[in-house]
Write an enzyme that holds these catalytic residues in place. Sequence first.
Site, mmCIF file in Angstrom:
data_model
loop_
_atom_site.group_PDB
_atom_site.id
_atom_site.type_symbol
_atom_site.label_atom_id
_atom_site.label_comp_id
_atom_site.label_asym_id
_atom_site.label_seq_id
_atom_site.Cartn_x
_atom_site.Cartn_y
_atom_site.Cartn_z
ATOM 1 N N LYS A 1 0.818 -1.214 0.000
ATOM 2 C CA LYS A 1 0.000 0.000 0.000
ATOM 3 C C LYS A 1 0.854 1.267 0.000
ATOM 4 C CE LYS A 1 -2.205 -0.892 3.847
ATOM 5 N NZ LYS A 1 -1.550 -2.170 4.240
ATOM 6 N N ARG B 1 -8.179 2.443 9.420
ATOM 7 C CA ARG B 1 -7.971 1.017 9.688
ATOM 8 C C ARG B 1 -9.040 0.425 10.583
ATOM 9 N NH1 ARG B 1 -1.560 0.336 10.866
ATOM 10 N NH2 ARG B 1 -0.869 0.275 8.710
ATOM 11 N N ARG C 1 11.873 -6.430 5.320
ATOM 12 C CA ARG C 1 11.930 -4.970 5.210
ATOM 13 C C ARG C 1 13.031 -4.369 6.050
ATOM 14 N NH1 ARG C 1 6.061 -2.311 6.251
ATOM 15 N NH2 ARG C 1 5.041 -2.885 4.309
ATOM 16 N N ARG D 1 12.416 -2.281 11.490
ATOM 17 C CA ARG D 1 11.502 -1.583 12.389
ATOM 18 C C ARG D 1 10.907 -2.560 13.391
ATOM 19 N NH1 ARG D 1 7.909 1.033 8.000
ATOM 20 N NH2 ARG D 1 6.519 -0.342 9.097
ATOM 21 N N ARG E 1 0.107 -8.123 13.823
ATOM 22 C CA ARG E 1 -0.477 -7.084 12.964
ATOM 23 C C ARG E 1 -1.462 -7.681 11.975
ATOM 24 N NH1 ARG E 1 4.401 -4.392 10.135
ATOM 25 N NH2 ARG E 1 2.875 -3.012 9.166
#
Length: 227
Positions: free
Chosen positions: A25, A100, A138, A171, A182
């Site tokens: 996204k 969200r 990531r 992160r 998540r």
Amino acid sequence: MADASPRDRRAVVRVIFLGPPGAGKGTQAAKLAAHVGVPKIGTGEMLRTAIAKETPLGQKAHPYMEAGNLVPDDVLVALVRERIAEPDCVRGFVLDGFPRTMPQARGLEEMTGGDPHAWIVFDIEVPREVLMMRLSGRRWCPSCQATYHVVNDPPKREGVCDVCGTALVQREDDREAVVAHRLQEYDDRTFPLIEHYRTRARMAPVDGNRPMDAVFRDLLRALEVPA
Ligand SMILES: [Zn+2]
């Protein structure tokens, strides 16, 4: 002018991206915003900046981010309300990471005048195992916020930001245990928004398990914007 055709260059463009963490996204939202010439409003970036600067909203949000939980709705709604009141948002914006939850969706409808019909909602679909691979690879530059991926988008020198030379980090919210959490939160709290927008906005489901450019072309087609 809010109801002008998206073909009209002066039309207001309001875009929401739904889809689980890791669906791409953020990348697509940034490309799309640059292409149509409106700001991308990324709540993740805004939150990380607020946390780094230890603003009141940042201090409120930090423990939630650290644990991989969603930040409280009122914090996010306040953050977005301030941002879209800025003059660069008059022609619209591309939202990334918001709304969200249902209370956030209602907050957004209140602050933009209540009519979501002028919006387009992209629902980016990606299989779960692909998401896990994408998220755990990531890396992120804590200095300039550039993002990388160890497999799909590595920096030129391993572990170092191409832009500013800072050491890259993973992160907190991309660690594997946090990622699983998540994804669960997405199922519980964000997935119902797909149903909400199906009847209230222009919904465009997008197959996100393809190369970035192919996904992007689908977005432009749905918006009726030339490539
Ligand atoms: Zn950097």
